[in-house]
Scaffold this active site. Sequence first.
Site, PDB file in Angstrom:
ATOM      1  N   HIS A 284     126.611  57.565  55.372  1.00  0.00           N
ATOM      2  CA  HIS A 284     127.525  57.040  56.396  1.00  0.00           C
ATOM      3  C   HIS A 284     128.858  56.614  55.770  1.00  0.00           C
ATOM      4  O   HIS A 284     129.534  55.743  56.304  1.00  0.00           O
ATOM      5  CB  HIS A 284     126.904  55.825  57.090  1.00  0.00           C
ATOM      6  CG  HIS A 284     125.586  56.084  57.721  1.00  0.00           C
ATOM      7  ND1 HIS A 284     125.454  56.861  58.850  1.00  0.00           N
ATOM      8  CD2 HIS A 284     124.337  55.676  57.402  1.00  0.00           C
ATOM      9  CE1 HIS A 284     124.167  56.914  59.194  1.00  0.00           C
ATOM     10  NE2 HIS A 284     123.472  56.208  58.327  1.00  0.00           N
TER      11      HIS A 284
ATOM     12  N   HIS B 148     122.929  57.555  64.338  1.00  0.00           N
ATOM     13  CA  HIS B 148     122.024  58.594  63.860  1.00  0.00           C
ATOM     14  C   HIS B 148     121.634  59.522  65.006  1.00  0.00           C
ATOM     15  O   HIS B 148     120.749  60.343  64.873  1.00  0.00           O
ATOM     16  CB  HIS B 148     120.736  58.003  63.292  1.00  0.00           C
ATOM     17  CG  HIS B 148     120.973  56.945  62.268  1.00  0.00           C
ATOM     18  ND1 HIS B 148     121.121  55.627  62.600  1.00  0.00           N
ATOM     19  CD2 HIS B 148     121.095  57.024  60.934  1.00  0.00           C
ATOM     20  CE1 HIS B 148     121.325  54.922  61.488  1.00  0.00           C
ATOM     21  NE2 HIS B 148     121.323  55.735  60.470  1.00  0.00           N
TER      22      HIS B 148
END
Lengths: 211, 211, 334, 334
Positions: free
Chosen positions: C58, C220
């Site tokens: 991320h 996600h």
Amino acid sequence: MSKANLTLDEVVAMLDRVADKIIASEPELSEADRNIGDGDHGLGMQRGLTAAKEKLAEGGFPSIDKAFMAVGTAMMSSMGGASGAIFGTLFRAGGKALKGQGVFDSAGLATFLQAAVQGVQDRGKAEVGDKTVVDAMVPAAEKAKGTSEGNLTEALAAAADAAEGGKEASKDMVAKFGRAKTLGDGAVGHPDAGALSFTIIMQAMRDYVNE
Amino acid sequence: MSKANLTLDEVVAMLDRVADKIIASEPELSEADRNIGDGDHGLGMQRGLTAAKEKLAEGGFPSIDKAFMAVGTAMMSSMGGASGAIFGTLFRAGGKALKGQGVFDSAGLATFLQAAVQGVQDRGKAEVGDKTVVDAMVPAAEKAKGTSEGNLTEALAAAADAAEGGKEASKDMVAKFGRAKTLGDGAVGHPDAGALSFTIIMQAMRDYVNE
Amino acid sequence: MRKTPKIINDPNACAAELLDGLVEAYDGEAKKVGAGSIVMSDLPDGKVALLVGGGSGHEPIYHGLVGSNMADGAACGDIFAAPPPNIVLEATQAVDRGKGVLYLYGNYAGDVMNFDMGAELADDEDIRVETVLIWDDVASAPPERKEDRRGIAGLVLIVKIAGAAASTVDSLDELVRVTTKARDNTRSVGVAVAAGSIPATGEPTFDLAEGMMGVGMGIHGEKGVRVDPLCTADEMAPQLLDIVFGDDLEFGDGDEVILFINSLGATTQMELLILNRAIKPLLAAKGIKVYDTVIGDIVTCQEMAGLSVSLLKLDDELKKYWDMPCQSVGYSKM
Amino acid sequence: MRKTPKIINDPNACAAELLDGLVEAYDGEAKKVGAGSIVMSDLPDGKVALLVGGGSGHEPIYHGLVGSNMADGAACGDIFAAPPPNIVLEATQAVDRGKGVLYLYGNYAGDVMNFDMGAELADDEDIRVETVLIWDDVASAPPERKEDRRGIAGLVLIVKIAGAAASTVDSLDELVRVTTKARDNTRSVGVAVAAGSIPATGEPTFDLAEGMMGVGMGIHGEKGVRVDPLCTADEMAPQLLDIVFGDDLEFGDGDEVILFINSLGATTQMELLILNRAIKPLLAAKGIKVYDTVIGDIVTCQEMAGLSVSLLKLDDELKKYWDMPCQSVGYSKM
Ligand SMILES: Nc1ncnc2c1ncn2[C@@H]1O[C@H](COP(=O)(O)OP(=O)(O)O)[C@@H](O)[C@H]1O
Ligand SMILES: Nc1ncnc2c1ncn2[C@@H]1O[C@H](COP(=O)(O)OP(=O)(O)O)[C@@H](O)[C@H]1O
Ligand SMILES: [Mg+2]
Ligand SMILES: [Mg+2]
Ligand SMILES: [Mg+2]
Ligand SMILES: [Mg+2]
């Protein structure tokens, strides 16, 4: 040639077989997680059981409990993620309960699974029906309790079937934990990824003793 | 019904027709630039000639030179990019040279094109063979010089053909200017986007007088 | 869908290698610790420590938020996987300067379990640990179930405030108080328009039909509140703000906020700015004053397309911490 | 290839709308001027002015580099199109404080022509203008033809230095001197692995076969030095550095540099960091010391995938300007 109980060396060989089976199932496990979560479950399990295989190969375990625990520790410290904590705890808590046992038999299986369920639920707070690995573990543990005085081969076969049944039942559940937790009913129809992993583990153990 | 020369109103109508034709050619022009540059040439020309159409619609031009110059100014201040500078200069410099002319005829066409070439080369420093709009403009201007005493219809037809020939010739050239400049021989086989625009402009003028 | 080509080495080694590269990006100001942590090199004695962490993939969060007046260290997991307890412990030991350590991370089951185990191990080493969970995603659970909410882009604002506070306060309790206030004053909502992919498999993390958008989806690809045809930026802005304003935190006339518009990866800054243009008048119409606007791709999920909007409601104390300069790979401020 | 869905309004209005959104992102510190410029709100009298600019669609550059100790203003064109002369003039008038204006922008024919015309118009208004062209892309022409080189990501470092200098120096000549030195000390090379698309048409800006990389390609997809199968990050690092080191500027033992690894859009920070891991030892092996590393996507081409590596060789004066804090939407430093 089925086995009534396993020596330390056989336990190590069985765990190595479990690791191979999970590693080979990476695509299937990742795909399962993709449907309900972030798609990395197979990769995490592959990482954990690759580390576990190394530990198993190093050997030098004084007793069977330590072999199970070594797998758990390897998974816990190499995987991360929900499954690192959960499967690490599963093998560590289950293994710890086998302390003092010279061989792994159907009673040991029942002890292992019961302690594993306890450990996983203490750590993750999931109940049956929350669409987690617990849904496959609890039926397997209960079945093993009932077969704890019989033959290990049959006990493992029954436990593997029970796990499979729990995994199938998880398809209809609404996920509450993990990255899937807020998928809500979007995940309905797909089994829980951790429940699938657990089922594969039980089946690999069954297949090992059946050889 | 072909015309020998055009009044101010006809010049304005012709320029409006040119604008429509370029706007409609946006995909073709962008595609041409995609092959040699950054793919935006059609969008820039569309923007510039949309602004030009507005100016033409406002009207109030005292003479034909101002109509051509208004198109150039609209393009120059709305487009940006290489083509905003180049085509803005083309219409402004070409138009300025028509000062004092009451009608647009074949002599005016020759004057317009010659001054336009001069302005564009002063601004952009490109020579024939550098794979720019200059490769279509110079043959057209030369042809117009030779037909400057004849009929406007024929002069425009010849100039448009010359432009087309120059555009085709640009296919084999290696680009030196603009965003395409360092494409080198990667652009060989594709015509220059600005040369294509200029050809379409000349063809639209020809088609207008041919109606 | 043709996959976005990735410039990597071994697809299974991405997390480890990016951490090495991140440490290098600090040019000595931070160092690698243990199996998977990054920690500032010169932490003064007696400093209250701030530890962040989470799965990799991320970037630049979380590990890129280590810096001056930012986090003191980060415990990093593999791609999309919380860091294991031993890594959390190693990071904890490395940042502790005797005043204890605040764990600040996103509320995901894996992170909670692993950080909790790390805290248990730290307790064995007599290091005091407190935890503040980030749960800013209002689309992930109703307000009565905050502890079921995910942590998304609002974390950047919370870590910024906590990092400034950690450089200033005297005690862990005080840091917990300030950080909790920042957390409780932050709300976010996201929208996804295309999935990113997992480097090791190349598989997208979720499926979203072409031309659709998942309003409220997580970073996600966790489920959001609805899937609709992709709308314009001007239509999206009020939809996202309505979800935030429908929550339990009041945003009203005279309130001052930090506004953060975050790209999830492939969504361009052009788009973030076009959305900002649509959002500002809506905030103004409610009398909300934007004290500072942050635009960037700081909380991403590989080449996922989509964005999120976060609002942090300020008071004088939070404003003081916001105003402090900070420097990190992920977020810096003069 | 499935197109990256874009969160926009009218596809032909992107440039105008993003500029409005950008101005809003400055929360009053900058304002919109004329048809397409953004200018800092409070420029002190007697300040030497720095004006940047170029086509839109590469956000956050150029217009996002307006800020404190950064550019005073930016003249913005449409998507991938240089700003027209009237916009350049409007920006010039808005930033001039009597000491003249430096135009600093990338060396593209359209930009040169339009800024030159802007400068001619400014001259009519008695505003003194000087120009420094950015041509850091070593892959775009040999060293003897610097004036044929493109400006790519190195511009961020050059604008940072020029912005700090513009806040400090007394005269336009002095700003030209410092900026020219920063420009002459900067070298970049890029690699493209997938095209971005033009918002108005959805068409990719260039074609690159799947699995290939264009070494040395420009940020609009201009041709590079070769097209090869995509390699690993570890293999790419020496290839890119060889191109830079093969140029006329010496980088050697004891030199200090700023290293900037830039994503062209969809390439993740994960990848930039993995490349950084590969690059650092190669620099160290030559005795080059990295004074500061910048990692980010600051010079982009929509969702184009690829990256570039830039090196700025420092001396004491450039270091002094680099060390100054700065704040802008595109780049900030504590
Ligand atoms: N609280 C929990 N209790 C039991 N099992 C859990 C819990 N949270 C997650 N799991 C299990 O972990 C699995 C997900 O593992 P994985 O994908 O590796 O981790 P992550 O969710 O961090 O990506 C789920 O399918 C579920 O079986
Ligand atoms: N120096 C120059 N002289 C003449 N024409 C030029 C020059 N530079 C560019 N052009 C013309 O401009 C065209 C490109 O225009 P356009 O795509 O709109 O601008 P940009 O290159 O800024 O994207 C080229 O095809 C070429 O004909
Ligand atoms: Mg997962
Ligand atoms: Mg072009
Ligand atoms: Mg995960
Ligand atoms: Mg262009």
